[in-house]
Design a protein around this motif. Structure first.
Motif, short mmCIF file in Angstrom:
data_model
loop_
_atom_site.label_atom_id
_atom_site.label_comp_id
_atom_site.label_asym_id
_atom_site.label_seq_id
_atom_site.Cartn_x
_atom_site.Cartn_y
_atom_site.Cartn_z
N LEU A 1 28.99 -5.98 65.11
CA LEU A 1 30.40 -5.52 65.36
C LEU A 1 31.32 -6.75 65.13
CD1 LEU A 1 29.94 -3.75 68.80
CD2 LEU A 1 31.14 -3.04 66.63
N LEU A 2 30.60 -8.21 65.50
CA LEU A 2 31.42 -9.33 65.21
C LEU A 2 31.78 -9.64 63.88
CD1 LEU A 2 32.78 -11.40 67.04
CD2 LEU A 2 30.82 -12.89 66.58
N THR A 3 30.96 -9.27 62.71
CA THR A 3 31.09 -9.38 61.36
C THR A 3 31.72 -8.49 60.51
OG1 THR A 3 28.61 -9.08 61.13
CG2 THR A 3 29.33 -11.18 61.52
N LYS A 4 31.80 -7.17 61.24
CA LYS A 4 32.08 -5.90 60.66
C LYS A 4 33.59 -5.99 60.11
CE LYS A 4 31.64 -0.90 61.06
NZ LYS A 4 31.50 0.01 62.00
N GLU A 5 33.74 -5.35 59.04
CA GLU A 5 35.37 -5.35 58.59
C GLU A 5 36.30 -4.62 59.45
OE1 GLU A 5 36.19 -3.97 54.78
OE2 GLU A 5 38.32 -4.29 55.05
N ASP A 6 37.18 -5.12 59.70
CA ASP A 6 38.44 -4.62 60.59
C ASP A 6 39.38 -3.90 59.71
OD1 ASP A 6 39.49 -4.19 63.40
OD2 ASP A 6 40.97 -5.66 62.43
N HIS A 7 39.65 -2.65 59.89
CA HIS A 7 40.95 -2.43 59.35
C HIS A 7 42.02 -1.58 60.09
CE1 HIS A 7 40.86 2.16 58.95
NE2 HIS A 7 39.49 2.22 59.43
N SER B 1 35.91 -13.28 64.77
CA SER B 1 35.58 -12.32 64.04
C SER B 1 36.24 -12.32 62.86
CB SER B 1 35.78 -11.05 64.72
OG SER B 1 36.21 -10.08 64.07
N LYS C 1 41.50 3.24 52.05
CA LYS C 1 40.78 2.85 53.20
C LYS C 1 41.49 2.96 54.47
CE LYS C 1 37.35 -0.44 53.43
NZ LYS C 1 37.07 -2.02 53.31
N ASN C 2 42.90 2.36 54.26
CA ASN C 2 43.86 2.46 55.27
C ASN C 2 44.47 3.49 55.78
OD1 ASN C 2 43.26 -0.38 55.54
ND2 ASN C 2 45.08 -1.00 54.48
N ILE D 1 34.85 -14.84 60.01
CA ILE D 1 33.56 -14.53 59.75
C ILE D 1 33.50 -13.23 59.03
CG2 ILE D 1 32.12 -16.00 60.99
CD1 ILE D 1 31.51 -13.78 62.98
N ARG D 2 34.27 -12.22 59.26
CA ARG D 2 34.06 -10.98 58.95
C ARG D 2 34.92 -10.70 57.22
NH1 ARG D 2 38.83 -8.82 62.54
NH2 ARG D 2 40.66 -9.03 61.32
N PRO D 3 34.11 -9.82 56.47
CA PRO D 3 34.77 -9.38 55.23
C PRO D 3 36.25 -8.92 55.47
CG PRO D 3 32.96 -7.92 55.66
CD PRO D 3 33.13 -8.92 56.76
N ASN D 4 36.98 -9.11 54.38
CA ASN D 4 38.41 -8.13 54.44
C ASN D 4 38.62 -7.77 53.26
OD1 ASN D 4 40.78 -7.33 55.62
ND2 ASN D 4 41.61 -9.35 55.35
N PRO E 1 40.70 -4.48 52.25
CA PRO E 1 41.39 -3.19 52.40
C PRO E 1 42.18 -2.71 51.05
CG PRO E 1 43.09 -5.05 53.08
CD PRO E 1 41.56 -5.80 52.59
#
Lengths: 120, 328, 100, 491, 483
Positions: free
Chosen positions: B63-69, A26, A38-39, A29-32, A34
């Protein structure tokens, strides 16, 4: 036998590895993106005040936790007893009866004392 | 080499179990949404695939590609660990669950369980108890008021119902003279435990619902009212791990209900293999859980605690005393 | 078979860690956890010995030890809550009304 | 067994001590104490009269089991030596009541209780024939004495009381260990007579002797352990001083005489040089210290140290002369010093000063008092014809028999004694009349005369005609000599 | 498991069952608060204690064993139990007024007292390490809560927390020793353990280690130096009647266990523990006596005094034999009387607003309350070991036992420290009698308190004046226990 528990450890290892894999995947491939706003912790859009983990909570939670500790351990006595109850016969039954009655005395005490009342 | 090979069946079985369990939530979520929809007289997901069959897959990819904060003030280490900790216990439960009597495959005897532990039931209860750690870590590490409160409520609920749950199966153990699940199933050869242990079943079933935090006991997360409980701050893939764990608990619970009170794989019609018969029963229970979800309203928190401590606990203790006396 | 001695070493190590924790750590909760560690090392000892001698007594004592430990912790936490309400601290160093 | 007269002697004041604190009126407390102690004295006189002087055996014996499992019993009896101390104690007892008649004004009932309790315990000590009984009475005595000094004493009373208590307690606890050692070596009995009969290994004797030594040396007091005495004497009320000087100090010597010598003869001989040396030091050192005192009570206290040195010196000469001299000196010192403290108390009551230099010409101002005081001073100086003479002479003679150094020290001590006592005599009694401040002096009243005259009577009687005294004493002394000499066996 | 054996076991544990039932009933009754409830519950507790005492007295001295050799009723057990009843009953009587004054008149207090009593009884009667441990924990848990009973008082809370932590720590040590003994002998039952140890090599390092752990745990419970640090703080912080209870009932039970373990069943280990106990005893007396000298809080001072007395009791243990045991037993009896008596006085003086318990509370007491002062004087003299009080005979008997076994040096050390300890008792006497400032507070002595003072006073005086019957009881019990 200890060897019976090998699958347990393998399972733990497998799940941890799997989770690590999924998380890494994950991450790749996910965008990041922050930024401070947002935090911030979720508080319905209101600015948060103070430390959440340092707050004091309703004492009822402690009471429940303590009751749990006490009662949960009693389960430990009941299980072995239940396994061999047939072999022990009436004597074993009476013994546990006394035990449970004593437990109920404590329980009744806690109940009447109001330890189980959630409101107020 | 010989020695290593002897582990082969076990590894194969484990791979199957893990694989099935990982994929199971996908149809289950679809199923749940469909059941919900039909109970509420609406179609539910229809767009992705035939009757929305591929909807779960799409969700998974999202869910796998969603941004994780991660919240700025969170304990990052614990925050990362918490979902994994929550995920491990339900998988461990399945280590001890048997799916049937040993069968013959290619001339060798294969047990239909990963490990048929002699204290299987105790092991399951113990392992499921570990589940609270995931919750408490998640709430604590988030360092957010909603999350902390949610996790506290969640924990209080889980530990409250763990006690009647533990007590309720004592009757079953008594009857089987064993904590080994295959033995327990075997002991129901003539008569299912539901007949002799109705109170035990009732307590176990209700407590199980609460443990799984299903409606009507889903207060910890009660989406509408409380944010989302202990995983308020989680999103993306980490959130999905929590969801995965919850579904697995549901499945495990269905299995336990069947194994302990409904004769497990026994008693089915001869044309069906016992394993299938077991799965059918489990499927029925899963359906019941979903059905309940959209039928019952949610309890208030004080009602929840009252039911746990003042109804189920005395009931289960009485059940032990009475069934012990009757058995002798 | 794992030799009994290994268990004993494990138990002794845990015990020492626990004892050190009780004596050195300043946070009451950690002190309580360290106590728990000490008692758990005893449990390991008992189980190891019981297993080595094929004697059930070890397990029985272990169960009792666990139960009593639970009671002890319950009492300790209860007192801790009362103390927290009077003095908002968890630090052992700040328990200084009683000199000594 | 006959009539338990000794028990009566002991229990009469004890019973009164239980009653007196509940009396509402202070006057009643005084009268009850006086009457009881007077009755006690008369009883003691009767015991003396009916005493059989022909034997050394214990008389008026009583014996009841007390703690049988440990061999402790209630065992009483008096011989020719102890009967005199019983008399001395009871005599001083009622005199003390009279002496405190007006000087003690606070908590009178409690004071009288202390006096009565002291009396009971002191008589008990002299009558006890069981070691543990002896020890218990001996220890218990500390408490009333402690209270007497601490409550009714002078300005620095608390310190003095503490010092007194702890010194004596520490000493006597070792005594207890010594007793236990004897107990197990003599076949588990605390009977004194049996313990005297038993023979102990020399090694053991030496240790036990040392243990006893500490206890008795504190009480006597011998020189390195004497420092509590001046404090206690000075701070104690008059009655306390009288009892301390008159009776309590004698108990140390009595202990040597009763236990150390007959029970541990070998050790006693072994340590004799040390004891003689210490005694000689005490005589000279006490005398010199007395010379430089300006406080009259302190002076008498140090003179006591010196005089008690004569007693221990006599005891450890192992000579009939020395022994009888010591015993005579014990009794006479009790009378004389008690009387001196009484006199000081009387004058202090009038002037509230103990400064020697502030007095002068008392013999003119208060003639009755002056004559009495002069008489006691002379007796203390060992002027021939008064009671102090014979004892000191016998001891000196015996001392020269043992060591000329010891004898010389004795003579020096006697001379010093003469010097400081004469100094007091000259300063206080002669010369121009002077009194501290603007104190009004008045002569002795009837009550005070009644206190002092019996003492003066004894002083003169024993000085001029000591025969009846010696008659009763002699058999017991002979027996003691046999015990101390014959038992010297090489193990 | 045949029925008669079960019945015998139940009968033997009758007193414990009575006390536990009593505790449960009191606990339940405490839930219905009524005015005057405290008195009722106290009365009920006393009745229960009396019943148990009657039962114990009928069970007598002949050694009888029940519960498959895990529980015994013998001379020592019966004697100590009677002592425990005495101590607890007196504490119940002392407590009434105190709780009233502190506004914490809660019924649970009495239930906890009874639980503590029952735990102590089980400790006394247990002949299995596990049973002893369970009894010990039952007693300790009840006392933890009692120490912290004044929930709004930070001192009380703090003391309770310290006690829990240190108590659990010492339990851990004890348990670790227990587990090692189990490993070495394969049993926890004392008689079987004694058999197994009879042939064991006392030099075996594991055995030495196990003994050390056990010993340290026990010394902790006894409050011996260097494991005494907890005592003063907890004595000071605890409610005064509870302090009294700890110093008497707690000590009695702990010493009962020590006697049973070290002198009877594990006597094979003597070479291992003897020297350590010698050192501990001497240090205990030294620290107890010397540290008490500088205390200005009466409860702290009594804590150190109690430590010093513990050292003396250890000497009785060292003397060993039937005399040594009897001396410890007799000592504890006397100690119960005099110490509880003194605590009763402290509770009386303590009722004002000022709860600092400074020793100046005693100043001038003799002027305003001569009777109370006299009683206090007797207790203090007894604690100092001055004849003719019970305290003297208690120490005397220990010395007899010591000299009998040739340990004269120890006896000498003991008496020296005994002289030192007289100092601080004298200090209070001095304050009472020689301090000019009058005692301000008017002290009201309630009837229950009168009973306590009378009983303890008579006990202190009688054990001093006529010790024969008490000594005989202790000796008879010790001998019967040896059989």
């Amino acid at each position: 036998m200890p060897i019976d528990y090998l699958p347990v450890f393998l399972m733990v290892a497998a799940i941890v590895a799997l989770s690590a894999f999924i998380l890494t995947l994950s991450r790749l491939i996910r965008p990041n993106n922050p930024y401070p706003e947002k935090n911030r912790p979720y508080e319905c859009g209101v600015d948060h005040v103070g430390e959440a983990s340092a707050g004091l909570f309703k004492v009822q939670y402690f009471v429940i936790a303590i009751l749990f500790v006490v009662f949960d351990v009693e389960t430990m006595f009941l299980f072995p007893w239940a396994v061999v109850l047939r072999d022990m016969g009436m004597f074993g039954y009476i013994e546990m009866f006394v035990f449970i009655v004593l437990l109920l005395v404590g329980f009744a005490y806690a109940w009447i004392k109001g330890a189980l009342e959630w409101e107020s | 080499m010989e020695y290593v090979l002897s582990f082969l069946p076990m590894i194969v079985k484990m791979a199957i179990v893990i694989g099935v369990l990982l994929l199971l939530p996908l149809p289950l979520t679809w199923l749940e949404r469909k059941i919900a929809a039909h109970i509420q007289q609406r179609p539910g997901p229809m767009r992705v695939g035939w009757h929305g069959l591929l909807q779960p897959l799409a969700d998974a990819i999202k869910l796998l590609t969603k941004e994780d904060h991660i919240p700025a003030e969170a304990d990052r280490m614990l925050f990362a660990i918490a979902p994994v900790v929550a995920l491990v216990p339900p998988f461990l439960v399945f280590v001890a669950i048997p799916f049937g009597d040993p069968i013959q495959v290619f001339g060798t005897t294969v047990t239909l369980s990963l490990a048929d532990l002699n204290v299987g039931l105790l092991f399951i209860l113990a392992v499921s108890g570990i589940g609270v750690f995931g919750t408490i870590l998640a709430g604590w590490a988030s360092n957010s008021k909603y999350a902390v409160l949610g996790s506290l409520r969640s924990i209080a609920q889980m530990i409250s119902y763990e006690i009647p749950m533990g007590f309720s199966v004592i009757g079953v153990v008594m009857l089987a003279n064993s904590m080994q699940l295959t033995q327990i199933v075997a002991a129901q050869q003539g008569l299912w435990n539901i007949v002799v242990q109705p109170i035990g079943f009732f307590v176990f079933f209700v407590a199980g619902l609460a443990e799984a935090q299903r409606i009507p006991f889903d207060l910890p997360e009660a989406e509408g009212d409380l944010g989302a409980g202990y995983h308020t701050e989680y999103s993306g893939i980490r959130f999905s791990l929590f969801m995965l764990a919850e579904y697995l608990v549901l499945v495990a619970l269905a299995f336990l209900n069947v194994l302990l009170f409904f004769g497990g794989w026994l008693g089915g019609p001869a044309f069906l293999p016992p394993v299938i018969w077991l799965f059918l029963k489990v499927g029925f229970f899963i359906w019941v859980f979903m059905w309940l979800r959209f039928t019952f309203p949610r309890y208030r928190y004080d009602q929840l605690m009252t039911i746990g401590w003042k109804v189920l606990l005395p009931l289960s203790l009485l059940n032990i005393l009475v069934s012990g006396f009757l058995m002798l | 078979m794992i030799p009994t001695l290994w268990y004993l070493i494990l138990a002794a190590t845990l015990f020492v860690i626990g004892a050190a924790g009780v004596l050195l750590r300043r946070n009451v909760l950690i002190v309580l956890m360290s106590l728990e560690l000490m008692l758990n090392s005893v449990t390991i000892n008992l189980l190891a010995f019981g297993h080595a001698q094929q004697d059930l007594r070890g397990q029985i004592i272990a169960i009792f030890v666990i139960a009593i430990t639970a009671a002890e912790v319950a009492v300790a936490l209860g007192i801790l809550v009362a103390l927290l309400r009077n003095k908002h601290t968890l630090e052992v160093d700040e328990l200084t009304i009683l000199k000594g | 067994m006959g009539f338990p007269v000794l028990s009566l002697l002991i229990l009469l004041p004890a019973a009164a001590a239980l009653v007196v604190p509940f009396l509402r009126s202070t006057q009643a407390a005084r009268w009850v104490a006086l009457i009881v102690l007077l009755a006690d004295f008369l009883l003691a006189v009767w015991v003396l009269i009916s005493f059989d002087a022909s034997t050394a055996a214990m008389q008026f014996g009583e014996h009841y089991a007390w703690v049988p499992s440990l061999g402790i019993s209630y065992r009483l009896g008096v011989d020719g030596i102890s009967v005199w101390f019983v008399l001395l104690t009871t005599l001083l007892g009622w005199i003390c009541v009279l002496a405190s008649w007006t000087s003690i004004t606070t908590r009178v009932a409690e004071f009288m209780t202390c006096l009565l309790a002291m009396q009971s315990l002191m008589v008990g000590v002299f009558c006890a024939l069981d070691m543990i009984l002896f020890y218990i009475l001996w220890e218990a005595m500390l408490v009333p004495m402690y209270l007497m000094i601490g409550i009714w004493g002078g300005a620095n009373r608390v310190y003095a009381a503490f010092k007194f208590f702890l010194y004596t307690l520490a000493g006597s606890l070792l005594f207890l260990i010594g007793i236990l050692l004897l107990y197990f070596n003599a076949g588990q009995t605390f009977d004194m007579l049996a313990l005297m009969e038993a023979r102990y290994p020399v090694n053991l004797q030496i240790w036990v002797f040392l243990a006893f030594l500490v206890a008795f040396a504190v009480k006597v007091p011998m020189v390195p352990l004497h420092t509590w005495l001046p404090d206690a004497h000075v701070q104690a009320p008059t009655a306390g001083s009288i009892i301390l000087a008159g009776v309590l100090l004698k108990m140390g010597a009595y202990g040597f005489l009763r236990f150390s010598l007959p029970m541990l003869p070998d050790a006693a001989h072994y340590f004799a040089p040390l004891m003689i040396a210490l005694s000689a030091v005490a005589i000279v050192y006490g005398g010199f210290l007395a010379l430089v005192q300006r406080d009259i009570k302190k002076l008498i206290a140090y003179s006591s140290v010196s005089h008690m040195g004569f007693i221990t010196l006599g005891l450890f000469t192992f000579d009939t002369m020395g022994l009888s001299g010591a015993v005579i000196q014990m009794f006479n010192h009790g009378i004389t010093t008690g009387a001196l403290f009484l006199c000081v108390g009387l004058i202090y009551e009038r002037t509230h000063s103990r400064e020697i230099a502030s007095y002068g010409g008392l013999i003119k101002a208060v003639p009755l008092f002056g004559i009495l005081f002069a008489g006691f001073l002379l007796a203390s100086m060992a002027v021939p014809g008064l009671n102090g003479f014979i004892g000191e002479l016998l001891v000196l003679a015996a001392a020269f028999g043992v060591s000329s150094w010891a004898g010389a020290a004795g003579v020096l001590g006697a001379l010093t004694g003469a010097a400081y006592l004469l100094g007091v005599y000259r300063q206080m009694l002669l010369g121009p009349t002077a009194a501290p401040g603007d104190a009004i002096l008045w002569d002795l009243n009837q009550r005070e005369l009644i206190c002092a005259l019996p003492l003066l009577m004894f002083v003169v009687w024993f000085g001029l005609y000591p025969k009846p005294f010696l008659n009763i004493l002699q058999p017991s002394l002979d027996h003691l000599m046999i015990q101390t000499t014959l038992s010297v066996v090489t193990p | 498991m045949d029925l008669t054996r079960i019945m015998v076991s139940v009968l033997l544990s009758g007193p414990e069952i009575i006390v536990i039932l009593g505790a449960c009933v009191v606990l339940m009754l405490s839930l219905v608060p009524r005015p005057g409830q405290g008195g009722l519950l106290a009365g009920l507790s006393l009745v229960m204690i009396a019943l148990a005492a009657g039962m114990s007295a009928t069970l007598g001295h002949t050694p009888q064993s029940g519960y498959q050799g895990m529980f015994v009723v013998d001379g020592i057990a019966t004697y100590f139990k009677l002592l425990l009843y005495l101590g607890t009953a007196l504490t119940v009587l002392i407590s009434g007024g105190y709780l009233g004054a502190e506004n914490t008149d809660k019924g649970e207090y009495y239930a906890l007292l009874l639980f503590a009593l029952c735990g102590a009884m089980i400790m006394v009667s247990g002949t299995d390490l596990l049973i002893i441990y369970i009894g010990l924990e039952l007693q300790a848990l009840a006392i933890y809560v009692l120490v912290g009973f004044l929930t709004t008082n930070a001192r009380s809370n703090e003391a309770a927390l310290k006690y829990v932590i240190l108590g659990a720590f010492s339990s851990g040590l004890l348990l670790f020793g227990l587990s090692m003994f189990y490993g070495l002998t394969g049993t926890t039952q004392l008689s079987a353990m004694a058999l197994a140890l009879g042939t064991a090599d006392a030099g075996d390092p594991l055995l030495v280690l196990a003994t050390l752990f056990l010993l340290v745990g026990l010394l902790f419970k006894v409050g011996a130096v260097p494991f005494h640090m907890w005592l003063p703080d907890i004595y000071e912080g605890a409610p005064s009647p509870v302090t009294g209870l700890m110093s008497t009932v707690g000590k009695v039970a702990a010493f009962a266990v020590v006697l049973r373990l070290l002198l009877h069943d594990l006597s094979a280990l003597t070479p291992i523990w003897h020297d350590i106990v010698v050192i501990a005893a001497v240090l205990t007396m030294a620290v107890g006596s010397l540290a008490a000298l500088v205390q200005t809080n009466i409860k702290r001072m009594l804590a150190y005094s109690s430590i010093a007395h513990g050292g003396f009791l250890l000497l009785g243990l060292l003397a060993g034999g039937s005399d040594g045991q009897a001396s410890v037993m007799f000592y504890l009896l006397v100690f119960t009387f005099m110490n509880l008596g003194l605590f009763a006085v402290i509770v009386l003086l303590n009722q004002g607003a000022d709860r600092g318990e400074p020793i100046w509370d005693f100043s001038g007491l003799a002027k305003t309350h001569p009777g109370l002062a006299l009683i206090t004087l007797i207790f203090l003299l007894s604690l100092a070991g001055i004849p003719p009080t019970g305290g003297f005979f208690a120490k005397f008997y220990v010395l007899v036992a010591l000299v009998e076994t040739g340990q004269v040096a120890l006896a000498v050390i003991a008496v020296l420290f005994s002289a030192v300890s007289a100092w601080f008792y004298l200090r209070i006497i001095m304050l009472m009698y020689m301090d000019e400032t009058a005692h301000p507070a008017q002290v009201l002595v309630a009837p229950a308190m009168r009973v306590v003072l009378a009983v303890t006073l008579i006990g202190t005086v009688l054990t001093g004046g006529l010790p024969a019957m008490f000594l005989d009881a202790a000796q008879a019990a010790a001998r019967a226990g040896l059989g």
